[in-house]
Motif scaffolding. Structure first.
Motif, PDB file in Angstrom:
ATOM      1  N   ARG A 133       0.865  -1.119  -0.141  1.00 26.24           N
ATOM      2  CA  ARG A 133      -0.060   0.683  -0.113  1.00 26.24           C
ATOM      3  C   ARG A 133       0.862   1.450  -0.185  1.00 26.24           C
ATOM      4  O   ARG A 133       0.966   2.226  -0.801  1.00 26.24           O
ATOM      5  CB  ARG A 133      -1.211   0.257   1.289  1.00 26.24           C
ATOM      6  CG  ARG A 133      -1.773  -1.613   1.214  1.00 26.24           C
ATOM      7  CD  ARG A 133      -2.928  -1.108   2.733  1.00 26.24           C
ATOM      8  NE  ARG A 133      -3.380  -2.048   2.606  1.00 26.24           N
ATOM      9  CZ  ARG A 133      -3.955  -2.599   3.787  1.00 26.24           C
ATOM     10  NH1 ARG A 133      -4.247  -1.839   4.784  1.00 26.24           N
ATOM     11  NH2 ARG A 133      -4.462  -3.843   3.357  1.00 26.24           N
ATOM     12  N   GLU A 134       1.937   1.288   0.906  1.00 22.83           N
ATOM     13  CA  GLU A 134       3.066   2.550   1.074  1.00 22.83           C
ATOM     14  C   GLU A 134       3.218   2.087  -0.456  1.00 22.83           C
ATOM     15  O   GLU A 134       3.709   4.072  -0.325  1.00 22.83           O
ATOM     16  CB  GLU A 134       3.702   2.318   1.631  1.00 22.83           C
ATOM     17  CG  GLU A 134       3.529   2.494   3.265  1.00 22.83           C
ATOM     18  CD  GLU A 134       2.692   0.689   3.691  1.00 22.83           C
ATOM     19  OE1 GLU A 134       1.085   1.315   4.563  1.00 22.83           O
ATOM     20  OE2 GLU A 134       2.859  -0.227   3.779  1.00 22.83           O
ATOM     21  N   LYS A 135       4.285   1.821  -1.220  1.00 20.91           N
ATOM     22  CA  LYS A 135       4.611   1.669  -2.900  1.00 20.91           C
ATOM     23  C   LYS A 135       3.632   2.147  -3.052  1.00 20.91           C
ATOM     24  O   LYS A 135       4.297   3.134  -3.927  1.00 20.91           O
ATOM     25  CB  LYS A 135       5.312   0.137  -2.690  1.00 20.91           C
ATOM     26  CG  LYS A 135       5.770  -0.084  -4.293  1.00 20.91           C
ATOM     27  CD  LYS A 135       6.864   1.208  -4.406  1.00 20.91           C
ATOM     28  CE  LYS A 135       7.391   0.841  -5.893  1.00 20.91           C
ATOM     29  NZ  LYS A 135       8.249  -0.414  -5.605  1.00 20.91           N
ATOM     30  N   ILE A 136       2.205   1.459  -3.947  1.00 22.07           N
ATOM     31  CA  ILE A 136       1.673   2.159  -4.976  1.00 22.07           C
ATOM     32  C   ILE A 136       1.333   4.056  -3.679  1.00 22.07           C
ATOM     33  O   ILE A 136       0.934   4.220  -4.764  1.00 22.07           O
ATOM     34  CB  ILE A 136       0.731   0.932  -5.104  1.00 22.07           C
ATOM     35  CG1 ILE A 136      -0.229   1.481  -6.162  1.00 22.07           C
ATOM     36  CG2 ILE A 136      -0.505   1.377  -4.007  1.00 22.07           C
ATOM     37  CD1 ILE A 136       0.819   1.254  -6.961  1.00 22.07           C
ATOM     38  N   LEU A 137       0.857   3.976  -3.248  1.00 19.16           N
ATOM     39  CA  LEU A 137       0.540   5.339  -2.606  1.00 19.16           C
ATOM     40  C   LEU A 137       1.741   6.576  -2.941  1.00 19.16           C
ATOM     41  O   LEU A 137       1.837   7.006  -4.047  1.00 19.16           O
ATOM     42  CB  LEU A 137       0.226   5.346  -1.233  1.00 19.16           C
ATOM     43  CG  LEU A 137       0.053   6.833  -0.462  1.00 19.16           C
ATOM     44  CD1 LEU A 137      -1.035   6.913   0.612  1.00 19.16           C
ATOM     45  CD2 LEU A 137       1.345   7.729  -0.603  1.00 19.16           C
ATOM     46  N   SER A 138       2.860   5.849  -3.341  1.00 17.92           N
ATOM     47  CA  SER A 138       4.425   6.839  -4.000  1.00 17.92           C
ATOM     48  C   SER A 138       4.697   6.485  -4.263  1.00 17.92           C
ATOM     49  O   SER A 138       4.059   7.899  -6.027  1.00 17.92           O
ATOM     50  CB  SER A 138       5.448   6.266  -3.150  1.00 17.92           C
ATOM     51  OG  SER A 138       5.964   5.010  -3.513  1.00 17.92           O
TER      52      SER A 138
ATOM     53  N   VAL B 283      -9.989  16.669  -3.958  1.00 19.34           N
ATOM     54  CA  VAL B 283     -10.218  15.734  -3.177  1.00 19.34           C
ATOM     55  C   VAL B 283      -9.457  14.840  -2.483  1.00 19.34           C
ATOM     56  O   VAL B 283      -8.776  15.115  -3.060  1.00 19.34           O
ATOM     57  CB  VAL B 283     -10.853  14.664  -5.066  1.00 19.34           C
ATOM     58  CG1 VAL B 283     -11.062  13.408  -4.929  1.00 19.34           C
ATOM     59  CG2 VAL B 283     -11.316  15.923  -5.869  1.00 19.34           C
ATOM     60  N   ALA B 284      -9.783  13.968  -1.269  1.00 17.60           N
ATOM     61  CA  ALA B 284      -8.868  13.362  -1.009  1.00 17.60           C
ATOM     62  C   ALA B 284      -9.550  11.510  -0.624  1.00 17.60           C
ATOM     63  O   ALA B 284     -10.773  11.445  -0.678  1.00 17.60           O
ATOM     64  CB  ALA B 284      -9.788  13.734   0.316  1.00 17.60           C
ATOM     65  N   LEU B 285      -8.365  11.104  -1.131  1.00 18.00           N
ATOM     66  CA  LEU B 285      -8.313   9.703  -0.938  1.00 18.00           C
ATOM     67  C   LEU B 285      -8.194   8.988   0.173  1.00 18.00           C
ATOM     68  O   LEU B 285      -6.944   9.602   0.432  1.00 18.00           O
ATOM     69  CB  LEU B 285      -7.851   9.552  -2.667  1.00 18.00           C
ATOM     70  CG  LEU B 285      -8.075   9.346  -3.880  1.00 18.00           C
ATOM     71  CD1 LEU B 285      -7.384  11.564  -3.473  1.00 18.00           C
ATOM     72  CD2 LEU B 285      -8.181   8.867  -4.233  1.00 18.00           C
ATOM     73  N   SER B 286      -8.617   8.431   0.349  1.00 11.95           N
ATOM     74  CA  SER B 286      -8.019   7.422   1.772  1.00 11.95           C
ATOM     75  C   SER B 286      -7.339   6.075   1.143  1.00 11.95           C
ATOM     76  O   SER B 286      -8.242   5.649   0.190  1.00 11.95           O
ATOM     77  CB  SER B 286      -9.248   7.048   2.638  1.00 11.95           C
ATOM     78  OG  SER B 286     -10.422   6.254   1.995  1.00 11.95           O
ATOM     79  N   VAL B 287      -6.376   5.493   1.522  1.00 12.46           N
ATOM     80  CA  VAL B 287      -5.475   4.563   0.901  1.00 12.46           C
ATOM     81  C   VAL B 287      -5.850   3.762   2.125  1.00 12.46           C
ATOM     82  O   VAL B 287      -5.309   3.476   2.904  1.00 12.46           O
ATOM     83  CB  VAL B 287      -4.123   4.626   0.793  1.00 12.46           C
ATOM     84  CG1 VAL B 287      -3.386   4.140   0.075  1.00 12.46           C
ATOM     85  CG2 VAL B 287      -3.916   6.255  -0.410  1.00 12.46           C
ATOM     86  N   GLY B 288      -6.815   3.164   1.939  1.00 10.69           N
ATOM     87  CA  GLY B 288      -7.084   1.084   2.760  1.00 10.69           C
ATOM     88  C   GLY B 288      -7.573   2.057   3.311  1.00 10.69           C
ATOM     89  O   GLY B 288      -7.873   3.289   4.051  1.00 10.69           O
ATOM     90  N   VAL B 289      -8.693   0.545   3.521  1.00  9.26           N
ATOM     91  CA  VAL B 289     -10.056   0.384   5.028  1.00  9.26           C
ATOM     92  C   VAL B 289      -9.921   1.449   6.203  1.00  9.26           C
ATOM     93  O   VAL B 289     -10.674   2.803   6.702  1.00  9.26           O
ATOM     94  CB  VAL B 289     -10.611  -0.159   5.102  1.00  9.26           C
ATOM     95  CG1 VAL B 289     -11.389  -0.477   2.837  1.00  9.26           C
ATOM     96  CG2 VAL B 289     -10.251  -1.003   5.733  1.00  9.26           C
TER      97      VAL B 289
END
Length: 365
Positions: A17-22, A89-95
């Protein structure tokens, strides 16, 4: 230029998740003013993965936090940040970030997108994770899953219309596709990558390794990553007498030079979202043997074409498939040659084009 904000609970740790966020943040800053917010910092270090200098990073807490502290100390600062930076727009990355973002965005004009980075059936989420899934279905402007399978599951469970739930794959970092090295079919090393969490099924991996490595003494199996189950898995490896063949390599920041050394990638997870390790394996032309878990492997691996899918928990079945690959250099080479055929689905340009469509459609609501 629209402003978007990617919100993650913890940016300091090593994981998909951290990798794809970057990767997302660095790609989206071509067309948007991109902000990244970390709620807390369990390792008290800078973000594990690097960000483009155009990305604005903001860390709320400088330490680890339990749910109660996080809820009381991060929502108000996040609310202020969203308003002060005029986020569209804000995106939460991971539930597990959903509750924080949805609460922080309340009373603002900020549109919210909740990004599922595992799947709806993930039994390891616990009560808070499943509450966050419900919150996204109730309050988010849009939910974005990682697979078609999970998109359908969300729509069915929460009775949501097509406009509320979309899907978009993770993308492969373009760096993985530049200067790609030829597949080494003569390698006699297997590779697994990921955090040492219960969901990854590493104790089962040791059971598989006992079967295949004992019969193939000239092969090794390497695992990259760290986490809460590291010592438990390490002890099981010792108990099985596999220390010389099944090696724990720890977490490595850059895996680009690692993958080409291996013959195949193995995934033993009980649950996934869209596992980055399998995308990175395909980018390097590595055959894959994976449990057919929910969700992701089935949308990446074509069974019998570029890898094998095995029922979850089937140690004997996975051992058999691995043995077939290990004993046939021609089979490994044939699978490797087929990997590239479906790579286009996960290329950055295609994935980011869809993200732009999703973000712009939410802005227009």
């Amino acid at each position: 230029m629209k402003s978007i904000c990617l919100v993650k609970d913890d940016l300091s740790i090593f994981g998909g998740r951290e990798k794809i966020l970057s990767v997302m943040a660095n790609a989206l800053c071509e067309d948007y003013c991109v902000h990244v917010v970390g709620l807390w910092n369990s390792l008290r270090t800078p973000p594990y993965f690097p960000f483009d200098e155009r990305v604005h990073c903001f860390q709320i807490l400088d330490h680890n936090a339990r749910v109660r502290e996080a809820l009381t100390k991060t929502i108000s600062p996040l609310h202020r940040y969203l308003k002060e930076q005029k986020i569209d727009v804000a995106l939460s990355v991971g539930v597990n970030t959903n509750a924080y973002l949805l609460a922080a965005a309340a009373g603002t004009k900020v549109k919210t997108i909740c990004c599922e980075h595992s799947n709806l059936q993930n039994s390891y989420y616990g009560w808070f994770g499943h509450l966050n899934q419900w919150l996204s279905a109730r309050f988010a402007d849009k939910i974005v899953t990682l697979t078609k399978q999970d998109q359908a599951a969300y729509r069915k469970k929460f009775h949501l219309g097509e406009e509320r739930v979309d899907y978009n794959y993770n993308c492969i970092d373009p760096a993985w596709l530049k200067g790609k090295k030829p597949y080494d079919a003569t390698s006699k090393k297997l590779l697994s990558v990921g955090r040492f969490d219960p969901v990854k099924g590493y104790p089962l991996l040791v059971d598989v390794a006992k079967r295949v490595l004992t019969d193939h003494p000239d092969w090794q199996w390497h695992i990259y990553g760290d986490g809460e189950e590291f010592s438990t898995v390490q002890e099981k490896i010792r108990a099985q007498g596999l220390e010389k063949q099944l090696l724990l390599k720890g977490a490595v920041k850059s895996m680009e030079e690692i993958y080409p050394q291996y013959a195949a990638v193995v995934l033993t997870s009980y649950h996934e979202g869209l596992p980055m390790v399998l995308l990175e394996a395909k980018a390097n032309g590595l055959p894959i043997v994976s449990f057919d878990c929910a969700t992701g492997p089935r949308e990446i691996v074509r069974d019998g074409v570029d890898g094998y899918l095995v029922p979850v928990g089937d140690v004997e079945g996975m051992s058999k498939r691995l043995a077939q690959l290990m004993e046939s250099i021609s089979l490994r080479r044939a699978f490797s040659e087929k990997c590239e055929e479906s790579l286009y689905l996960f290329q950055r340009e295609k994935v980011m084009e869809k993200w732009s469509i999703i973000i712009d459609s939410v802005c227009a609501q």
